[in-house]
Design a protein around this motif. Structure first.
Motif, mmCIF file in Angstrom:
data_model
loop_
_atom_site.group_PDB
_atom_site.id
_atom_site.type_symbol
_atom_site.label_atom_id
_atom_site.label_comp_id
_atom_site.label_asym_id
_atom_site.label_seq_id
_atom_site.Cartn_x
_atom_site.Cartn_y
_atom_site.Cartn_z
ATOM 1 N N SER A 45 94.077 35.048 52.237
ATOM 2 C CA SER A 45 95.159 35.467 51.343
ATOM 3 C C SER A 45 94.896 34.942 49.932
ATOM 4 O O SER A 45 94.042 34.086 49.718
ATOM 5 C CB SER A 45 96.493 34.943 51.848
ATOM 6 O OG SER A 45 96.570 33.569 51.578
ATOM 7 N N ASN A 46 95.663 35.485 49.006
ATOM 8 C CA ASN A 46 95.472 35.096 47.612
ATOM 9 C C ASN A 46 95.749 33.619 47.375
ATOM 10 O O ASN A 46 95.040 32.939 46.647
ATOM 11 C CB ASN A 46 96.398 35.930 46.719
ATOM 12 C CG ASN A 46 95.626 37.057 46.065
ATOM 13 O OD1 ASN A 46 94.413 36.966 45.899
ATOM 14 N ND2 ASN A 46 96.317 38.116 45.720
ATOM 15 N N PHE A 80 92.978 31.454 48.671
ATOM 16 C CA PHE A 80 91.837 31.558 47.758
ATOM 17 C C PHE A 80 92.050 30.684 46.527
ATOM 18 O O PHE A 80 91.174 29.910 46.123
ATOM 19 C CB PHE A 80 91.653 33.027 47.354
ATOM 20 C CG PHE A 80 90.512 33.239 46.414
ATOM 21 C CD1 PHE A 80 89.209 33.322 46.886
ATOM 22 C CD2 PHE A 80 90.731 33.353 45.048
ATOM 23 C CE1 PHE A 80 88.164 33.512 46.035
ATOM 24 C CE2 PHE A 80 89.683 33.538 44.190
ATOM 25 C CZ PHE A 80 88.397 33.625 44.676
ATOM 26 N N ASP A 81 93.261 30.782 45.946
ATOM 27 C CA ASP A 81 93.556 29.985 44.751
ATOM 28 C C ASP A 81 93.453 28.500 45.045
ATOM 29 O O ASP A 81 92.914 27.737 44.240
ATOM 30 C CB ASP A 81 94.960 30.319 44.237
ATOM 31 C CG ASP A 81 94.980 31.659 43.524
ATOM 32 O OD1 ASP A 81 93.887 32.151 43.218
ATOM 33 O OD2 ASP A 81 96.076 32.200 43.302
ATOM 34 N N HIS A 88 85.118 36.989 37.453
ATOM 35 C CA HIS A 88 85.590 37.738 38.615
ATOM 36 C C HIS A 88 84.695 37.427 39.802
ATOM 37 O O HIS A 88 83.488 37.610 39.734
ATOM 38 C CB HIS A 88 85.594 39.229 38.316
ATOM 39 C CG HIS A 88 86.539 39.576 37.218
ATOM 40 N ND1 HIS A 88 87.861 39.878 37.437
ATOM 41 C CD2 HIS A 88 86.360 39.632 35.873
ATOM 42 C CE1 HIS A 88 88.462 40.115 36.283
ATOM 43 N NE2 HIS A 88 87.566 39.965 35.313
ATOM 44 N N GLY A 110 86.351 40.366 43.427
ATOM 45 C CA GLY A 110 87.535 41.113 43.042
ATOM 46 C C GLY A 110 88.720 40.270 42.654
ATOM 47 O O GLY A 110 89.826 40.782 42.491
ATOM 48 N N ARG A 111 88.512 38.971 42.562
ATOM 49 C CA ARG A 111 89.617 38.116 42.150
ATOM 50 C C ARG A 111 89.255 37.410 40.853
ATOM 51 O O ARG A 111 88.085 37.141 40.569
ATOM 52 C CB ARG A 111 89.921 37.077 43.224
ATOM 53 C CG ARG A 111 90.536 37.652 44.478
ATOM 54 C CD ARG A 111 90.935 36.519 45.388
ATOM 55 N NE ARG A 111 91.634 36.987 46.562
ATOM 56 C CZ ARG A 111 91.075 37.126 47.752
ATOM 57 N NH1 ARG A 111 89.786 36.875 47.914
ATOM 58 N NH2 ARG A 111 91.789 37.539 48.776
ATOM 59 N N VAL A 112 90.268 37.089 40.065
ATOM 60 C CA VAL A 112 90.043 36.399 38.793
ATOM 61 C C VAL A 112 89.985 34.902 39.044
ATOM 62 O O VAL A 112 90.845 34.342 39.714
ATOM 63 C CB VAL A 112 91.169 36.710 37.792
ATOM 64 C CG1 VAL A 112 90.917 35.990 36.466
ATOM 65 C CG2 VAL A 112 91.285 38.201 37.570
ATOM 66 N N VAL A 113 88.914 34.286 38.564
ATOM 67 C CA VAL A 113 88.819 32.838 38.660
ATOM 68 C C VAL A 113 88.794 32.285 37.240
ATOM 69 O O VAL A 113 87.900 32.598 36.458
ATOM 70 C CB VAL A 113 87.555 32.395 39.412
ATOM 71 C CG1 VAL A 113 87.442 30.889 39.406
ATOM 72 C CG2 VAL A 113 87.578 32.919 40.825
#
Lengths: 169, 381
Positions: B2-3, B6-7, B105, B108-111
């Protein structure tokens, strides 16, 4: 599960608030006041008001630093000496009565607002507690209190300068 | 995944990397400082342990850890143990919001290339730097030593005073950027076409001086002035606890340099292609430029007197920073889109005038000095 961090921080805050009152050492007291205020700041963080969190830390930390200086320079530098022994008996009675009034007041408010607290609005505005919102509120709805506060601070500053400039005989 | 998970994992990895890098930088910086200052004073510096004395900090660390811990009588044990910890934790935590690159990126996620992306990052750094003074003051108080106490008191008065010009110069930068987010501040500098060192040149100078005082570094190291106070607040500290004060000081130096880079030097932007590893190199180069500058200042100036320090802070730094802030605000409101241009021009003109006045005053003082003290013929030539 949101209550876990709340209870933890609240326990820390209450513990250090008690320590602040019961400690016989002025510097330890000031240090625990820092911790109380930092834990209060974390409540703001839990509520999503990051800006107020930072302001609470920055402003109160700076203010307590001055308290520390007072303790070190004006009160006994050692600090570990006995407590200041001048508690008149009426102070205790007054403290108990006022504490009970405050507790009753808080209980009343919680009982009346209980519904509102339980049904916490799920949707908080995205910019809640952001610097922009607070700035707009300060310069629109709360302009008069804001300006009066700044005048009071200015008066205090001028008073400090006058006191410092006075030539003692 | 999940987001949120990941964060969490991304934040954890970033935090560990920053933590390790910052702590490992400390011995490198100590070696660098000793070498740089030595060269400036026509000495060689550490050269016994390892090539170019590179292993000297390692030897020092082993020595400090193996040393006997001496605790003087009559210390306030709890505060005495706590003080070094308090001085290093805010220093490390402050770096959490410093961005060291464009968000990238991954899958597909912004880091974000910063441990925590908060929209009030700059205030967070200021708040934590205001906590840094506690370590020094409490160390001075708890040591049960007059010199330590004097050092601690000096440090707290100095750091409270110099926090104000730092805050005021930061506010001027925030006005330009229109945001408290360090990422926005960097992006805005790219958008306006010139780094903030142009339109905020006076502010930059004030920030560098005031932050030097807040870092407690020479020529403002009143807290540990060894010619007056033995060693100031850390007189009674030995071994690893003493080392922790040192680590705190150097980590603070890195954080302040990083903040100055982000606020005035366009953060990670440089010349050449805009790829993340080149950006990182630019960022590190700029930080090291600042650090070397601080070392240079330390090697060049004698320590100033305490009353001069406080007088300078309250009578020069704070009015100048206030004027800078007021002028910046007026120009932004009046000139709107062309504010950057006007601010740059005014700042450079003011700086030139300042240099001219300084030169005039200096030459006049020199003239007076010559009249009072007649030079021998041989010197006059």
């Amino acid at each position: 599960m949101t209550w876990i961090p709340f209870v933890l921080i609240a326990a820390v805050a209450v513990f250090f608030a008690l320590y602040l009152v019961l400690s016989k050492n002025a510097v330890h007291g000031a240090l625990s006041l820092v911790l109380v205020l930092v834990s209060l700041a974390i409540f703001f963080l839990l509520l999503g008001a990051e800006f107020i969190f930072i302001v609470q830390v920055a402003v109160y930390a700076g203010a307590i630093m001055v308290l520390f200086l007072f303790v070190m320079m004006l009160l006994n530098v050692g600090g570990a000496e006995g407590p200041l022994r001048e508690n008149p008996s009426w102070q205790l009675a007054a403290a108990i009565v006022l504490g009970c009034v405050l507790l009753f007041e808080a209980a009343l408010h919680i009982a009346r607002a209980g519904e509102g607290v339980r049904h916490f609005p799920q949707a908080i505005a995205a910019d809640f507690g952001s610097p922009e919102r607070i700035g707009q509120l300060l310069f629109s709805s709360y302009l008069l209190p804001f300006e009066i506060t700044s005048l009071v601070l200015l008066a205090a500053m001028i008073g400090a300068v006058v006191l410092a400039l006075r030539r003692f005989p | 995944m999940s987001n949120t998970t990941f964060d969490w994992i991304a934040s954890l990895i970033k935090a560990v990397i920053i933590f390790v890098v910052l702590l490992q930088l400390v011995p490198v910086l100590i070696w660098l400082e000793r070498k740089v200052v030595a060269r400036m004073q026509q000495r060689i510096g550490p050269n016994r342990v390892g090539p170019f004395g590179l292993l000297q900090p390692l030897a020092d660390a082993v020595k400090l850890m193996a040393k006997e811990n001496i605790i003087p009588t009559g210390v306030d044990k709890l505060v005495y143990y706590l003080a070094p910890v308090i001085s290093i934790v805010p220093a490390l935590a402050a770096f959490a919001v410093v961005p060291f690159g464009e968000p990238i990126h991954v899958a597909g996620r912004v880091v974000y290339l910063q441990v925590a992306h908060v929209n009030i990052g700059i205030l967070y750094v200021l708040a934590l730097s205001s906590l840094a003074v506690y370590g020094i003051t409490l160390a001075g108080w708890s040591s049960n030593n007059k010199y330590s106490l004097l050092g601690g008191l000096r440090a707290s008065a100095q750091m409270i005073s110099y926090e104000i010009p730092v805050g005021l110069t930061v506010v001027a930068v925030v006005l330009l950027a229109g945001s408290l987010d360090l990422l926005d501040i960097v992006n805005q500098q790219v958008k306006q076409g010139i780094w903030n060192i142009g339109p905020q040149f006076i502010g930059f100078l004030l920030f560098v001086v005031a932050s030097n005082a807040e870092l407690n570094r020479a020529p403002f190291d009143m807290a540990e002035a060894e010619s007056e106070l033995v060693a100031g607040f850390h007189t009674e500290y030995t071994g690893f606890r003493f080392a922790m004060f040192f680590m705190g000081e150097y980590v603070n130096m890195v954080t302040t340099s990083a903040l100055a880079t982000v606020m005035y030097l366009g953060g990670w932007h440089g010349f050449g292609p805009d790829v993340w590893y080149l950006n990182l190199i630019w960022f590190i180069l700029k930080i090291f430029a600042f650090i070397i500058f601080y070392m240079w200042v330390r090697a060049s100036w004698p320590r100033i007197r305490y009353d001069q320090l406080m007088g300078f802070g309250w009578k020069v730094m704070i009015p100048a920073a206030l004027l800078n802030l007021a002028a910046t605000a007026v120009v932004i409101v009046v000139a709107k889109e062309r504010a950057t241009l006007w601010l740059t021009a005014v700042n450079i003109a003011l700086f030139v005038v300042f240099l001219a006045v300084l030169r005039l005053v200096n030459s006049r003082q020199l003239e007076q000095h010559r009249q009072v003290v007649p030079q021998p013929d041989a010197v006059r030539g």
